[in-house]
Enzyme design. Structure first.
Site, mmCIF file in Angstrom:
data_model
loop_
_atom_site.group_PDB
_atom_site.id
_atom_site.type_symbol
_atom_site.label_atom_id
_atom_site.label_comp_id
_atom_site.label_asym_id
_atom_site.label_seq_id
_atom_site.Cartn_x
_atom_site.Cartn_y
_atom_site.Cartn_z
ATOM 1 N NE ARG A 62 -3.918 1.833 2.980
ATOM 2 C CZ ARG A 62 -3.981 2.318 4.156
ATOM 3 N NH1 ARG A 62 -3.404 1.915 5.074
ATOM 4 N NH2 ARG A 62 -4.833 3.573 3.752
ATOM 5 C CG HIS A 66 -1.249 5.733 0.673
ATOM 6 N ND1 HIS A 66 -1.698 6.018 1.777
ATOM 7 C CD2 HIS A 66 -1.960 4.489 0.593
ATOM 8 C CE1 HIS A 66 -3.058 5.904 2.142
ATOM 9 N NE2 HIS A 66 -3.443 4.366 0.775
ATOM 10 C CG ASP A 67 6.042 7.967 -2.691
ATOM 11 O OD1 ASP A 67 6.171 8.881 -2.240
ATOM 12 O OD2 ASP A 67 7.363 7.204 -3.494
ATOM 13 C CB VAL A 70 0.179 11.869 -2.158
ATOM 14 C CG1 VAL A 70 0.757 13.430 -1.811
ATOM 15 C CG2 VAL A 70 -0.566 11.272 -1.881
ATOM 16 C CB SER A 76 6.367 13.088 -0.682
ATOM 17 O OG SER A 76 5.340 12.054 -1.602
ATOM 18 C CG ASN A 94 -0.279 8.513 3.761
ATOM 19 O OD1 ASN A 94 -0.573 7.603 3.209
ATOM 20 N ND2 ASN A 94 0.130 9.606 3.666
ATOM 21 N N PRO A 162 -7.603 8.581 -2.596
ATOM 22 C CG PRO A 162 -7.897 6.749 -4.022
ATOM 23 C CD PRO A 162 -6.994 7.403 -3.790
ATOM 24 C CG HIS A 192 -8.683 -3.047 -1.580
ATOM 25 N ND1 HIS A 192 -9.425 -2.822 -1.140
ATOM 26 C CD2 HIS A 192 -6.616 -3.069 -1.368
ATOM 27 C CE1 HIS A 192 -8.927 -1.700 -1.184
ATOM 28 N NE2 HIS A 192 -7.466 -1.068 -1.250
ATOM 29 C CG ASP A 243 -9.139 -12.665 0.258
ATOM 30 O OD1 ASP A 243 -10.013 -13.430 0.727
ATOM 31 O OD2 ASP A 243 -8.855 -12.580 -0.316
ATOM 32 C CG ASP A 251 -6.128 -15.686 -3.382
ATOM 33 O OD1 ASP A 251 -6.406 -14.156 -3.684
ATOM 34 O OD2 ASP A 251 -6.204 -15.997 -2.493
HETATM 35 C C1 HEM Z 1 -8.867 2.196 -4.988
HETATM 36 C C2 HEM Z 1 -9.102 3.683 -4.557
HETATM 37 C C3 HEM Z 1 -8.464 2.229 -2.581
HETATM 38 C C4 HEM Z 1 -8.994 3.191 -2.176
HETATM 39 C C5 HEM Z 1 -10.318 4.422 -1.726
HETATM 40 C C6 HEM Z 1 -8.318 2.029 -0.657
HETATM 41 C C7 HEM Z 1 -8.288 2.026 0.522
HETATM 42 C C8 HEM Z 1 -8.154 1.694 1.774
HETATM 43 C C9 HEM Z 1 -8.442 1.383 3.159
HETATM 44 C C10 HEM Z 1 -8.859 2.193 3.848
HETATM 45 C C11 HEM Z 1 -7.689 1.015 3.410
HETATM 46 C C12 HEM Z 1 -7.858 0.247 5.183
HETATM 47 C C13 HEM Z 1 -6.902 0.750 6.093
HETATM 48 C C14 HEM Z 1 -7.034 0.849 7.619
HETATM 49 O O1 HEM Z 1 -8.365 0.974 7.404
HETATM 50 O O2 HEM Z 1 -5.887 0.176 8.087
HETATM 51 C C15 HEM Z 1 -6.701 -0.388 2.878
HETATM 52 C C16 HEM Z 1 -5.469 -1.393 2.859
HETATM 53 C C17 HEM Z 1 -5.190 -1.309 2.051
HETATM 54 N N1 HEM Z 1 -4.466 -0.773 0.872
HETATM 55 FE FE1 HEM Z 1 -6.315 0.064 -0.415
HETATM 56 N N2 HEM Z 1 -7.342 1.552 -1.654
HETATM 57 C C18 HEM Z 1 -7.177 1.711 -2.780
HETATM 58 C C19 HEM Z 1 -6.995 1.293 -3.375
HETATM 59 C C20 HEM Z 1 -5.835 0.197 -3.588
HETATM 60 C C21 HEM Z 1 -4.542 0.093 -3.987
HETATM 61 C C22 HEM Z 1 -4.455 0.869 -5.619
HETATM 62 C C23 HEM Z 1 -3.649 -0.592 -3.685
HETATM 63 C C24 HEM Z 1 -2.336 -1.115 -3.559
HETATM 64 C C25 HEM Z 1 -1.766 -0.879 -4.976
HETATM 65 C C26 HEM Z 1 -3.954 -0.617 -2.808
HETATM 66 C C27 HEM Z 1 -2.951 -1.821 -1.160
HETATM 67 C C28 HEM Z 1 -3.891 -1.772 0.010
HETATM 68 C C29 HEM Z 1 -4.052 -2.105 0.784
HETATM 69 C C30 HEM Z 1 -2.212 -4.184 0.509
HETATM 70 C C31 HEM Z 1 -4.142 -2.599 1.822
HETATM 71 C C32 HEM Z 1 -4.016 -3.232 3.011
HETATM 72 C C33 HEM Z 1 -3.261 -2.678 4.609
HETATM 73 C C34 HEM Z 1 -2.591 -3.477 5.412
HETATM 74 O O3 HEM Z 1 -2.722 -4.254 5.748
HETATM 75 O O4 HEM Z 1 -2.534 -2.348 6.376
HETATM 76 N N3 HEM Z 1 -4.777 0.134 -1.968
HETATM 77 N N4 HEM Z 1 -6.992 0.473 1.637
#
Ligand code: HEM
Length: 324
Positions: A62, A66-67, A70, A76, A94, A162, A192, A243, A251
């Site tokens: 993730r 996030h890098d 922005v 950054s 973040n 987003p 996700h 998941d 997967d």
């Molecule tokens: C489509 C827009 C996206 C939104 C709105 C979004 C939002 C979020 C949010 C809210 C979380 C949970 C944070 C928390 O409460 O701890 C999350 C987790 C995560 N996101 Fe996204 N995300 C998006 C796209 C992406 C993209 C593009 C990637 C990677 C290329 C990504 C990778 C991840 C991963 C791997 C997690 C798990 C993090 C952890 O285990 O701590 N996400 N995302």
């Protein structure tokens, strides 16, 4: 004559600026001459870390997203706030990122081999790939050659990342602004499949969707019951597997979840509200032979090109959390 020379110059400068924004200057094996062991050293660090703490895979993947969203992929997100300015790191989206110490560890290992050569932004990109591989996901060739930025501003993270409540048009627009397509959106959302989320990122869907104490009708009602058992209304701390059952395995099951209306965020469910993204989800969920892994590598490379600093722009930070 002078005017036409002038226009040619403007066109050249414009081409150069646009080229930079599209990742020109990056290439696979950028450090071949200057730091040939970089990829091996980063991978070794990640293999060691993931052997004892696989749950860091999610936040480290993730982090690259996030890098890049922005100010481009310029490291950054890694900078600490200073007395004069609050950095991206301290912006709300973040606060749930983790694993900065792992980037520092990889950077220290790389600095030992080739001091002052490899950027923190490139380390973040390599780490994203390496954690994905450890969690049984795809591998791809990471382009390198990014340089580190010198600025990090909290507000920019707030407007560029987003929210989990984002609807499909906001998501498409935000991706378009970064030069990414609807396909990239639905492919990268497949991340996700790993990791966890805090209840607070989706609790409104369970308890107060429209401010009337209601639930989100686009979320499967049986799933709502299960989620409510884990998340109480004002829960800020509990982590939920995104998941369930395979959150440590990269997967394609994310797509089966979304089609069953079990995507955890509104931004996941929203992908069913547009024909192209919906078609992709259905295809990945229905077909045994999937293109997801190949697509994921392609979209990650595209994401890794967003507004990069190359050439002599920016710097190669010595320590990832502060500018030189
Ligand atoms: C489509 C827009 C996206 C939104 C709105 C979004 C939002 C979020 C949010 C809210 C979380 C949970 C944070 C928390 O409460 O701890 C999350 C987790 C995560 N996101 Fe996204 N995300 C998006 C796209 C992406 C993209 C593009 C990637 C990677 C290329 C990504 C990778 C991840 C991963 C791997 C997690 C798990 C993090 C952890 O285990 O701590 N996400 N995302």
């Amino acid at each position: 004559m002078a005017t036409s020379k002038y226009s040619v110059l403007i066109l050249l400068v414009l081409g150069f600026v646009l080229g930079m924004a599209n990742g020109q200057g990056l290439k696979v094996g950028f450090y071949e001459e200057t730091c040939p062991s970089v990829e091996t050293v980063v991978k070794k660090t990640i293999d060691e870390v993931m052997a004892v703490a696989p749950s860091l895979g999610g936040p480290l993947l993730r982090m690259h997203f996030h890098d890049c969203f922005v100010r481009g992929c310029d490291g950054s997100v890694l900078l600490n706030s200073t007395q004069n300015s609050t950095a991206e790191k301290d912006a709300i989206p973040n606060l749930s990122l983790r694993g900065y110490q792992i980037i520092d560890r990889a950077k220290s290992a790389v600095e030992k081999e080739c001091p002052g050569v490899v950027s923190c932004a490139d380390i973040v990109a390599l780490v994203a790939r390496d954690v994905t591989v450890v969690l049984n996901g795809p591998s791809w060739e990471v382009e390198t050659g990014r340089r580190d930025g010198r600025e990090s501003i909290e507000f920019e993270a707030l407007i560029n990342l987003p929210a989990p409540s984002a609807n499909i048009s906001t998501l498409i627009q935000s991706w378009q602004q970064k030069g990414l397509s609807r396909k990239d959106l639905v492919v990268l959302s497949g991340s996700h499949t790993i990791g966890t989320s805090h209840c607070s990122s989706f609790n409104n869907r369970l308890y107060n969707f429209t401010g009337k104490g209601d639930t989100d009708p686009s979320l499967d009602s049986e799933y709502i019951v299960k989620l409510k058992q884990k998340c109480k209304p004002d829960d800020q701390t509990t982590l939920v597997e995104m998941d369930p059952g395979s959150f440590k395995t990269f997967d394609k099951s994310y797509y089966s979840l979304v089609i069953k209306r079990r995507g955890l965020f509104e931004s996941d469910s929203a992908l069913l509200n547009e024909s192209k993204t919906r078609t992709y989800i259905k295809h990945q969920a229905d077909h045994f032979k999937s293109s997801f892994f190949k697509d994921f590598g392609i979209s990650m490379v595209k994401m890794g090109r967003i507004e990069v600093l190359t050439g002599s722009a920016g710097e190669i930070r010595k320590v990832c959390s502060r500018i030189n």
